[in-house]
Design an enzyme around this catalytic site. Structure first.
Site, PDB file in Angstrom:
ATOM      1  N   ALA A 237      -3.888   7.382  -4.737  1.00 63.04           N
ATOM      2  CA  ALA A 237      -2.786   7.630  -4.964  1.00 63.04           C
ATOM      3  C   ALA A 237      -2.412   6.130  -5.084  1.00 63.04           C
ATOM      4  CB  ALA A 237      -1.998   7.119  -3.690  1.00 63.04           C
TER       5      ALA A 237
ATOM      6  N   ALA B 103       1.194  -0.724   0.071  1.00 63.10           N
ATOM      7  CA  ALA B 103      -0.039  -0.351   0.166  1.00 63.10           C
ATOM      8  C   ALA B 103       0.909   1.174   0.218  1.00 63.10           C
ATOM      9  CB  ALA B 103      -1.255  -0.043   1.437  1.00 63.10           C
ATOM     10  N   ASN B 104       0.239   2.134   0.217  1.00 64.56           N
ATOM     11  CA  ASN B 104       0.689   4.005   0.509  1.00 64.56           C
ATOM     12  C   ASN B 104      -0.092   4.577   1.683  1.00 64.56           C
ATOM     13  OD1 ASN B 104      -1.245   5.427  -0.749  1.00 64.56           O
ATOM     14  ND2 ASN B 104      -0.567   3.977  -2.748  1.00 64.56           N
ATOM     15  N   ARG B 105       1.054   5.788   1.690  1.00 60.97           N
ATOM     16  CA  ARG B 105       0.993   6.496   3.053  1.00 60.97           C
ATOM     17  C   ARG B 105      -0.525   7.695   2.701  1.00 60.97           C
ATOM     18  NH1 ARG B 105       4.570   6.208   7.223  1.00 60.97           N
ATOM     19  NH2 ARG B 105       6.238   5.380   5.806  1.00 60.97           N
ATOM     20  N   SER B 106      -1.174   7.092   1.262  1.00 61.16           N
ATOM     21  CA  SER B 106      -2.267   7.696   0.912  1.00 61.16           C
ATOM     22  C   SER B 106      -3.260   8.143   2.123  1.00 61.16           C
ATOM     23  CB  SER B 106      -2.650   8.178  -0.349  1.00 61.16           C
ATOM     24  OG  SER B 106      -4.320   8.797  -0.590  1.00 61.16           O
TER      25      SER B 106
END
Ligand code: CTP
Ligand code: CA
Length: 222
Positions: free
Chosen positions: A99, A33-36
């Site tokens: 994102a 995943a990512n930090r969005s």
């Protein structure tokens, strides 16, 4: 709120908004995943709704709740987001605040991977570029296509190059370096890259950025 009265500058307009991160599975219990947080996309969808738009909100697993009064489509992966966006078109405008993971795990396992010496070897496959795909549609392209660019250096240079590469009309660029507190925070400082040039906006609450962007979108579609 004008939208609640069926009025406002975006009454009768259909606007697609993508938001949040995507999750790309490694196995049934793990993902990349990512930090969005989804905060800016969510605020923008709410602001467009408040101007009277019919908003189709395609969101990955965000950490903020989705707005009320929009058509909510929940997805997990980039491929699901691509399919949901295609299904939601046509639209007057499409705003790509998500994102999206650039890569998915090509050799994701169907059952939980067990701990093993050296760890698993993941293979990656490139995800579809949703913004570029919609920007380059020959038939039924939305009149206004807006991308976002979260960068950590040479923000405006990267954003201008990205706008040209993707073929979108506008890019909303910001500096998400850790020191800025923007990723996961409540404020944003954007550079709006349009066909007319670059605007450096002051640091504002994400809700205020959203309201100003929504008004700009309304002006453009008027
Ligand atoms: N985007 C998308 N689909 C993807 C990747 C990105 O729709 N598979 C959209 C994002 O929603 C955003 C814009 O494209 O509006 C720019 O995303 P970004 O990750 O900054 O662009 P990339 O081309 O992936 O470049 P980078 O190498 O900087 O990640
Ligand atoms: Ca990317």
């Amino acid at each position: 709120i004008e939208g609640a009265l069926g009025a406002g500058p975006l009454a009768g307009r259909r606007v697609l908004v993508t938001s949040g991160p995507t999750h790309e599975p490694i196995d049934p219990v793990r993902y990349i995943a990512n930090r969005s947080s989804g905060a800016q996309g969510t605020a923008l969808a709410a602001a467009l709704r408040d101007l009277g738009a019919r908003v189709i909100f395609v969101t990955g697993p965000a950490s903020v709740p989705p707005p009320v009064g929009v058509e909510l489509v929940r997805v997990e992966t980039a491929q699901e987001m691509m399919a949901a966006v295609t299904a939601a078109l046509p639209a007057d405008a499409a705003i790509f605040a998500a994102a999206v993971a650039d890569w998915r795990v090509a050799n994701a396992a169907g059952s939980k991977m067990k701990k093993q010496a050296g760890g698993p070897t993941l293979e990656f496959a490139e995800n579809p570029d949703i913004l570029a795909t919609v920007s380059r549609m020959e038939k039924g392209r939305p009149r206004l296509v807006v991308g976002f660019a979260a960068e950590t250096d040479r923000v405006v240079d990267h954003a201008c190059a990205k706008r040209a590469r993707k073929g979108c009309d506008w890019i909303v660029a910001n500096d998400v370096s850790p020191g800025t507190g923007i990723m996961g925070g409540t404020e944003n400082a954007i550079h709006l890259v349009t066909e007319d040039g670059i605007e450096d906006w002051p640091r504002l609450g994400k809700d205020e950025v959203a309201r100003r962007l929504a008004q700009r979108i309304a002006d453009r579609l008027a």
